[in-house]
Design an enzyme around this catalytic site. Structure first.
Site, short mmCIF file in Angstrom:
data_model
loop_
_atom_site.label_atom_id
_atom_site.label_comp_id
_atom_site.label_asym_id
_atom_site.label_seq_id
_atom_site.Cartn_x
_atom_site.Cartn_y
_atom_site.Cartn_z
N HIS A 268 29.92 -35.76 -54.18
CA HIS A 268 31.37 -35.35 -54.90
C HIS A 268 32.18 -34.08 -53.67
O HIS A 268 31.12 -33.52 -53.11
CB HIS A 268 31.38 -34.59 -55.69
CG HIS A 268 30.91 -35.35 -57.60
ND1 HIS A 268 31.40 -36.64 -57.68
CD2 HIS A 268 29.60 -34.87 -57.58
CE1 HIS A 268 30.48 -36.99 -58.98
NE2 HIS A 268 29.04 -36.15 -59.16
N ARG B 44 35.19 -34.09 -57.45
CA ARG B 44 34.85 -33.03 -57.53
C ARG B 44 34.34 -33.51 -59.24
O ARG B 44 35.26 -33.07 -60.37
CB ARG B 44 34.95 -31.49 -57.68
CG ARG B 44 33.37 -30.76 -58.47
CD ARG B 44 34.06 -29.35 -57.70
NE ARG B 44 33.26 -28.45 -57.90
CZ ARG B 44 33.26 -27.00 -57.62
NH1 ARG B 44 33.90 -26.94 -56.58
NH2 ARG B 44 32.02 -26.46 -57.84
N TYR C 106 25.16 -32.87 -68.61
CA TYR C 106 25.18 -33.64 -67.21
C TYR C 106 23.18 -35.23 -68.13
O TYR C 106 23.83 -36.07 -68.38
CB TYR C 106 24.66 -33.67 -66.16
CG TYR C 106 25.67 -32.89 -65.39
CD1 TYR C 106 27.20 -32.75 -65.88
CD2 TYR C 106 25.79 -33.05 -63.54
CE1 TYR C 106 28.60 -32.36 -65.54
CE2 TYR C 106 27.59 -33.01 -62.75
CZ TYR C 106 28.32 -32.21 -63.71
OH TYR C 106 29.60 -32.53 -63.18
N HIS D 218 21.47 -38.53 -61.76
CA HIS D 218 20.42 -37.38 -62.02
C HIS D 218 19.28 -38.51 -62.48
O HIS D 218 18.80 -37.84 -63.15
CB HIS D 218 21.43 -36.17 -63.03
CG HIS D 218 22.56 -36.38 -62.54
ND1 HIS D 218 23.77 -36.75 -63.48
CD2 HIS D 218 23.07 -35.74 -61.91
CE1 HIS D 218 25.43 -36.18 -63.31
NE2 HIS D 218 24.15 -35.45 -62.33
N GLU E 108 23.73 -35.64 -54.28
CA GLU E 108 24.56 -34.91 -55.31
C GLU E 108 24.72 -33.46 -54.85
O GLU E 108 25.26 -33.01 -55.16
CB GLU E 108 24.51 -35.04 -56.92
CG GLU E 108 25.98 -34.50 -57.38
CD GLU E 108 25.42 -34.43 -58.95
OE1 GLU E 108 24.55 -34.54 -59.36
OE2 GLU E 108 27.18 -34.39 -59.46
N ARG F 25 21.98 -26.10 -55.20
CA ARG F 25 22.48 -25.98 -53.33
C ARG F 25 21.26 -24.75 -53.19
O ARG F 25 21.63 -24.63 -51.81
CB ARG F 25 23.82 -25.10 -53.68
CG ARG F 25 24.36 -25.81 -54.18
CD ARG F 25 25.74 -25.29 -53.65
NE ARG F 25 26.88 -26.32 -55.05
CZ ARG F 25 28.74 -26.02 -54.20
NH1 ARG F 25 28.57 -25.11 -53.48
NH2 ARG F 25 29.35 -26.81 -55.04
#
Lengths: 341, 341
Positions: free
Chosen positions: A8, A71, A194, A223, A284, A290
């Site tokens: 994204h 996003r 999600y 996911h 992703e 992150r």
């Protein structure tokens, strides 16, 4: 070639968010909306936002191409009305298209839709058409819950969604089933909503005969399929009690899972349980997680490392990295072949 | 000893369901409710419903004791109001208590609560007290979504729930976090809503500091923790970004997972990822998945087979089967020790 089917544009220049904030505020106040033309982002800014982020990490990790969409958490279909979503989707899709033009070897776009709670999904068709025909999008992201965690739309098996499916089949494009931000305090967006949506979407397919109506329809559950592969025995058992065919026959010609599972045991389970033809490489990145895993010293979302270490042979790994993506996204395959790739 | 911490009275005599149907119909019509005393189920009927079902399978599988609570999908807290839930919970809890008296070596009760959407959970305390003090219940089932799939209550970390937690700590009893039937068409009850609730509850704990307020509070997340162990890397990464402590410290003194995962790869992942001290044996038999797995020739929910085949040593297996249950459910341990077990 390694194709990441799930990226994204999470690093768009700040001007995008500032414009969106003005739009949301104007809708709330009932004042005049900002015009799309008031958002000005130059090519240099786009280049910089990609080169220093996604493209840098793709190079470090050895990924060749990303299917790139707006996003997910910013889609926020629950905000405003169809006009708000429509303008917002057009802006976001145009930015991803521009990224794909600036970096044609590394990014190819997938579209968000201008969904809005309670609005007929058929209203999304013009944006879908534009994205495929003018922007070369190879897929869409379909939000099964435009309400943002209140789940007020019918299940994906309902005829409510059929106009989208008809267009998908016509264009031969898949949909990633991807929700957006949760505005329900019960659901953390990336830690609950999600994953719940992934599980929910799969079960909506399982209980229905959607793929009898649309044998060529293809859904990618992101996911890693939410809770599905971990509970594959449960789903096999539930299907059996409902007198459905085996899942391979009932769903796996139409439903695919990505590899956005951020630790080795999860990927090992995925590759052990789900047929390799149904697994598509994805990270992703740069997304929900992150940081660097202190247990490995590598980024949680560096999913290529897990695939490299998984018990699959080179031919299977190639399917996960490339062949399956070309099959599930035929317009991607055509675009690559058009360039001799 | 093998203790199954997750069994529901899914095989209660039909008179129970008939009474409930009358209650629900009366609430809908505004006519007079049936009285609890109008439900008459004899000990022979109870005995038969258990001996030919749960107890038969426990003997076949070599399970010694089940923590036994009312049927989860029948709690249906979304139906009616507090009075409806209160009468219904009292009836269901009494039946489980009677089963525990008829088969004291094999069943020990856990209570459902008379929750009702929008009603203060403190109203559940009298039933909780009665079940612990008069019926010897060793745990409660707490429904984080009494609305049945609309998720209208605050997260479990909200002070809304604190009256229940205070009583749990006083009695030193854990809660299994277990939703009931979904009345939202998006969510299949056992294939989506249950698993989503497990994931959601875990994430509500992760984002909060609930266990700082209640260091002695213990939650059991059923169905193997929903999507959580499969996505353990994601949860570790999200906690890290939120500057939370490591999950072992932040949550695993208070949160436990059962083994209701109905295939070997799932149990293998669970035992690989989650510390053995946090895994409690369970099958939820006779429950959502009753059939025989054609891949193994054994019942999907015969979870003991998966634990036997898992890569854990005998001391670890003993923890999963017995020691952890005694630690997490101290009133169970005390009851067993009172009988020299």
């Amino acid at each position: 070639m390694i194709i990441d089917i799930h990226g994204h544009y999470t690093t768009a220049p700040k001007a995008l968010e500032a414009w969106r904030n003005r739009q949301v505020a104007a809708f709330g106040d009932g004042t005049a909306m900002p015009r799309a033309s008031e958002l000005r982002i130059g090519d240099d800014e786009l280049r910089e936002s990609i080169e220093s982020n996604q493209l840098r990490l793709m190079r470090e990790r050895g990924l060749d191409l990303t299917i790139f969409s707006p996003r997910a958490s910013f889609m926020a279909h629950h905000i405003g009305d169809f006009a708000v979503s429509s303008t917002w989707a057009a802006i976001c899709n145009e930015l991803c298209f521009r990224v794909s033009r600036l970096f044609p070897d590394h990014f190819i776009p997938a579209a968000m839709l201008p969904q809005s709670p309670g609005v007929d999904p058929a209203t999304c068709i013009p944006e879908l058409v534009r994205c495929v025909e003018e922007y070369g999008n190879v897929a869409i992201n379909l939000n099964p819950d435009p309400s943002g965690g209140h789940w007020t739309s019918p299940p994906l098996s309902d005829r409510h969604w059929y106009p989208i499916y008809e267009k998908m089949v016509e264009y031969d494009i898949p949909a990633m089933i991807h929700v957006s931000t949760s505005c329900n305090a019960c659901f953390h967006t990336t830690g609950a909503h999600y994953l719940n949506a992934d599980t929910t979407a799969f079960m909506q397919c399982l209980t229905s005969d959607l793929f009898k109506d649309f044998p060529a329809l293809r859904f990618v559950i992101p996911h890693g399929g939410g809770a599905v592969p971990y509970h594959w025995g449960r789903f096999r058992g539930l299907a059996q009690e409902m007198k459905k065919p085996l899942l391979e026959e009932h769903l796996l010609r139409n439903v695919f899972f990505d590899t956005c599972v951020y630790h080795q045991p999860g990927i090992d389970l995925l590759t052990r349980v789900i047929p390799v033809d149904n697994i598509l490489f994805a990270s992703e990145m740069i997304g929900a997680v992150r940081g660097i895993d202190p247990q490995t010293g590598h980024h949680f979302d560096d999913t290529k490392r897990y695939i490299e270490a998984a018990h699959v042979d080179p031919a299977q790994r190639r399917k996960i990295y490339e062949d399956n993506a070309r099959r599930v996204y035929p317009r991607l395959d055509a675009a690559l072949k058009g360039k001799g790739r």
